[in-house]
Scaffold this active site. Structure first.
Site, mmCIF file in Angstrom:
data_model
loop_
_atom_site.group_PDB
_atom_site.id
_atom_site.type_symbol
_atom_site.label_atom_id
_atom_site.label_comp_id
_atom_site.label_asym_id
_atom_site.label_seq_id
_atom_site.Cartn_x
_atom_site.Cartn_y
_atom_site.Cartn_z
ATOM 1 N N LYS A 271 0.608 -1.240 0.069
ATOM 2 C CA LYS A 271 0.481 0.082 0.073
ATOM 3 C C LYS A 271 0.610 1.324 0.323
ATOM 4 C CE LYS A 271 -4.101 -2.517 1.314
ATOM 5 N NZ LYS A 271 -3.390 -3.452 0.813
HETATM 6 C C1 LIG Z 1 -4.481 -4.855 0.030
HETATM 7 C C2 LIG Z 1 -3.090 -5.973 0.376
HETATM 8 C C3 LIG Z 1 -3.958 -6.786 -0.077
HETATM 9 C C4 LIG Z 1 -5.159 -6.694 -1.519
HETATM 10 O O1 LIG Z 1 -4.876 -6.207 -2.487
HETATM 11 P P1 LIG Z 1 -6.259 -5.137 -3.090
HETATM 12 O O2 LIG Z 1 -5.502 -4.370 -3.805
HETATM 13 O O3 LIG Z 1 -7.521 -4.682 -2.105
HETATM 14 O O4 LIG Z 1 -6.438 -6.347 -4.104
HETATM 15 C C5 LIG Z 1 -2.937 -7.867 -0.657
HETATM 16 N N1 LIG Z 1 -1.541 -7.892 0.844
HETATM 17 C C6 LIG Z 1 -1.693 -7.263 0.846
HETATM 18 C C7 LIG Z 1 -0.648 -7.690 1.914
HETATM 19 C C8 LIG Z 1 -2.524 -6.186 0.928
HETATM 20 O O5 LIG Z 1 -1.943 -4.771 2.414
#
Ligand SMILES: *Cc1c(COP(=O)(O)O)cnc(C)c1O
Length: 459
Positions: free
Chosen positions: A108
């Site tokens: 993120k």
């Molecule tokens: C948020 C997240 C995801 C999922 O990503 P999306 O964009 O919501 O599909 C997968 N792995 C981790 C570690 C995350 O923090």
């Protein structure tokens, strides 16, 4: 570039407004009015070079090339690897795209490090401030705090359930010593925290009084920032030839960015959606029916979702960008918890998308298998992606890039259980357990929380 709501009843906006609005006023998601063709890039373009080129058409006319470039350079200077999002080989023609070199060691950061700066810049230009309020069960809180810390036009208040997040997760939030960062341990559950945030947004006088805003995963700017690493990875691994990607998926923001990269000219032959036991998307890809079930807690908690909200952007394309048809289907989904998109339309999606789902045992088995074959330690989210890549790959001659969305040290218990080795935190977080913490403890009570937020932001 102008932006349309997927549901067709909200004003058409430019980038700066879409950024601050997040969700459209008709409940839809903003999408670009047209998909721009990606400008050609040379093979030696750096990550920031690529980022500036990929995003330029989406941010015009709100931002000029120089303003964007300055924010891109700053955002990705916070990353601990010179390639920002490096790729490295695994076995069997698989590659690992490491998205965890940012401050909170999860993917993120790639979007939020830029989006925090975009918010700050746009608010400052308007002479405004905003208060970001986030409820977190662990991970999103720290990524949002790192995005907002020290930003002049932003305050951030993060609610976490007291005693219900891990030590590392709490400390990644509470050891940030900045006057605009406010952590609250709420005496309650994550659902209580989320309900409190919803109630704050629903209270118009309060919302306007403290200029409440959100940076959540349906924000177009987050998707846009994620398109970049598909372009850099495809170039590094494929050198102009087609490449496939496998993506551990929750809200569908990440893998939708892969679809955008393909739609705008990156040679991508296949996109694999990896799910844990929360498999609404992989069931949809198999059957054409998108149907809600309850949320199952797993060892990959960032993918424990009931509804993948960003899938609405892909459904908009599936319904040939017909907002009335889409709004009708989304209303049915809201009311009945189920929508049948029909096999004919689904074919336009399954032409490029495949999916595979794995429970916790299968996830641990993949952590073990990859470790034994390559020595690489995967976190549980990334392991779901690698397992999906192995299961759903169409053409063994096409390189397959698996997205690693978190550093294994972010989920040490699951990793230790799988391979008997406890992964260590990277150097910049090594002393995390010794740093002083700063947070307030409050009851799960709306009036108390609202008074706290007002006082925190001086409203
Ligand atoms: C948020 C997240 C995801 C999922 O990503 P999306 O964009 O919501 O599909 C997968 N792995 C981790 C570690 C995350 O923090």
């Amino acid at each position: 570039m102008k932006y349309l709501s997927t549901r067709g009843r909200a004003p058409v906006l430019e980038f700066g407004d879409v950024l601050l609005a997040g969700l459209a006023s008709d409940g839809g998601l903003y999408v670009p009015e047209e998909w721009p063709a990606q400008e050609p890039l040379t093979f030696d373009a750096s990550y920031p070079d690529t980022a500036a080129s990929v995003m330029a058409p989406y941010v015009a006319p709100t931002l000029g090339a120089h303003e964007l470039r300055a924010m891109v350079d700053e955002a990705y200077a916070t990353f601990g690897h010179p390639d920002v999002c490096p790729v490295r080989p695994l076995d069997d023609g698989l590659w690992l795209l490491e998205l965890f070199w940012g401050p909170t060691i999860a993917f993120k950061d790639v979007a939020l490090q830029l989006v925090g700066r975009l918010f700050d810049h746009e608010l400052a230009r308007r002479g405004e401030r905003a208060t970001i309020v986030v409820a977190t069960s662990g991970d999103t809180g720290s990524a949002a705090i790192e995005a907002c810390r020290g930003r002049r036009a932003l305050d951030i208040v993060v609610l976490h359930p007291a005693g219900r997040v891990s030590d590392v997760q709490r400390r990644q939030m509470t050891t940030v010593d900045e006057p605009n960062v406010h952590n609250v341990a709420v005496d309650g559950t994550f659902d209580d925290c989320q309900d409190l945030v919803k109630a704050m947004f629903a209270d118009a006088a309060f919302r306007d009084g403290v200029s409440l805003s959100a940076m959540n995963s349906i924000n177009w700017a987050r998707v846009m920032a994620q398109v970049v690493y598909y372009v850099t990875a495809a170039r590094t691994v494929g050198a102009g030839d087609p490449v496939a990607f496998s993506v551990p998926t929750g809200n569908f923001g990440n893998v939708f960015a892969g679809w955008v990269a393909r739609r705008t000219g990156t040679p991508i032959s296949q996109l694999v959606v990896g799910s844990n036991s929360n498999d609404i998307l992989t069931r949809w890809l198999r059957s054409g029916v998108m149907e809600k079930t309850g949320v199952h807690p797993t060892i990959s908690p960032s993918m424990d979702i009931q509804v993948s909200s960003n899938a609405e952007r892909l459904l908009f394309e599936l319904y040939d960008r017909n907002p009335d048809l889409l709004a009708d289907r989304m209303a049915a989904f809201r009311d009945e918890g189920r929508v049948d998109t029909g096999s004919t339309r689904l074919a336009s999606v399954t032409e490029v998308f495949d999916g595979a789902a794995f429970d916790d045992d299968a996830t641990c088995a993949e952590i073990r298998r990859t470790f034994e074959a390559t020595g690489v330690v995967l976190d549980p989210h990334s392991a779901v992606g690698v397992a999906a890549a192995r299961a759903a790959r169409r053409d063994p001659d096409v390189p397959m890039v698996c997205l690693a969305t978190a550093h294994p040290a972010k989920f040490p218990d699951a990793v230790e259980q799988a391979i008997g080795v406890r992964p260590e935190l990277p150097e910049h977080l090594a002393d995390l357990l010794e740093r002083p913490e700063r947070f307030d403890e409050l009851p799960a009570d709306l009036a108390t929380l609202q008074a706290y937020v007002r006082a925190a932001v001086g409203a």
